[in-house]
Scaffold this motif. Structure first.
Motif, mmCIF file in Angstrom:
data_model
loop_
_atom_site.group_PDB
_atom_site.id
_atom_site.type_symbol
_atom_site.label_atom_id
_atom_site.label_comp_id
_atom_site.label_asym_id
_atom_site.label_seq_id
_atom_site.Cartn_x
_atom_site.Cartn_y
_atom_site.Cartn_z
ATOM 1 N N LEU A 1 -5.213 3.673 -0.463
ATOM 2 C CA LEU A 1 -6.124 4.263 0.814
ATOM 3 C C LEU A 1 -6.814 4.865 0.934
ATOM 4 O O LEU A 1 -5.872 6.217 1.284
ATOM 5 C CB LEU A 1 -6.582 2.905 1.652
ATOM 6 C CG LEU A 1 -5.870 1.374 1.851
ATOM 7 C CD1 LEU A 1 -5.842 0.814 3.020
ATOM 8 C CD2 LEU A 1 -7.377 0.702 0.424
ATOM 9 N N GLU B 1 -1.668 -1.110 -3.460
ATOM 10 C CA GLU B 1 -3.066 -0.132 -3.494
ATOM 11 C C GLU B 1 -2.604 1.217 -3.067
ATOM 12 O O GLU B 1 -1.577 1.502 -2.284
ATOM 13 C CB GLU B 1 -3.242 -1.146 -1.804
ATOM 14 C CG GLU B 1 -3.807 -2.606 -2.388
ATOM 15 C CD GLU B 1 -4.446 -3.622 -1.084
ATOM 16 O OE1 GLU B 1 -5.476 -4.072 -1.184
ATOM 17 O OE2 GLU B 1 -3.675 -2.988 0.043
ATOM 18 N N GLU C 1 1.230 -1.666 -0.082
ATOM 19 C CA GLU C 1 0.061 0.136 -0.056
ATOM 20 C C GLU C 1 1.166 1.613 -0.291
ATOM 21 O O GLU C 1 1.876 1.568 0.955
ATOM 22 C CB GLU C 1 -1.149 0.354 1.173
ATOM 23 C CG GLU C 1 -1.308 1.043 0.916
ATOM 24 C CD GLU C 1 -2.349 1.468 2.677
ATOM 25 O OE1 GLU C 1 -2.526 2.973 2.601
ATOM 26 O OE2 GLU C 1 -2.673 0.552 3.300
ATOM 27 N N VAL D 1 -11.253 2.056 -1.468
ATOM 28 C CA VAL D 1 -9.828 0.651 -2.022
ATOM 29 C C VAL D 1 -9.335 1.242 -3.387
ATOM 30 O O VAL D 1 -10.846 0.856 -4.102
ATOM 31 C CB VAL D 1 -9.868 -0.761 -1.518
ATOM 32 C CG1 VAL D 1 -9.113 -1.378 -2.213
ATOM 33 C CG2 VAL D 1 -10.211 -0.576 -0.001
#
Length: 163
Positions: free
Chosen positions: A120, A118, A82, A158
């Protein structure tokens, strides 16, 4: 450039300078109050780097810290990481975060063989959403009331790039 524990005073001063802009989105904007608390956060990322599970980088303009990017999580075994970002308001609109993130994404995918990167973010964070879109992330969904922050349960979008 990596942010290291020895840069704690610089990081603490940066957070103090841009705290109000970071507070709506970044939990450590509340907890980095001095050089010691800055060092603790930077040390946690130095430890993550040593364990191959995360890393933090500064974004500089003319030698002055203006923001940063990080691998908030990095799981080489699972092939998932992430990316997180922050930037001083006066440095926005120059493509600094987009360029820094492109380096992190390309390294994760091309060098480390990650299969998923990812992103977020809070659905109210228009700057973060626009950056995710510019970088080619796909919005996969929204986790409703996913985490507590500053006394409020927040949604989190997401976004991901997958190979």
């Amino acid at each position: 450039m990596g942010l290291e524990p020895w840069q704690a005073a610089e990081f603490a001063a940066y957070v103090e300078r841009v705290r109000d802009a970071l507070k709506p989105w970044i939990p450590w904007a509340y907890t980095i109050l001095d050089e010691d608390t800055a060092r603790a956060l930077l040390q946690s990322y130095a430890d993550r780097q040593a364990a191959d599970s995360g890393r933090i980088f500064g974004v500089y303009v003319s030698g002055e810290l203006q923001g940063g990017v990080l691998y908030r999580t990095f799981d080489a075994e699972q092939g998932v990481c992430e990316i997180g970002v922050w930037l001083a308001p006066e440095a926005r609109g120059r493509g600094l975060i987009t360029r820094a993130c492109r380096i992190l994404i390309d390294w994760a995918l091309d060098v480390r063989g990650m299969t998923r990167v990812e992103w977020l973010c809070d659905p109210r964070n228009a700057h973060s959403i626009a950056t995710a879109q510019r970088l080619g992330f796909t919005h996969e969904g929204t986790h409703r009331k996913s985490f507590a922050f500053n006394g409020e349960h927040r949604d989190v979008q997401v976004w991901a790039i997958v190979t």
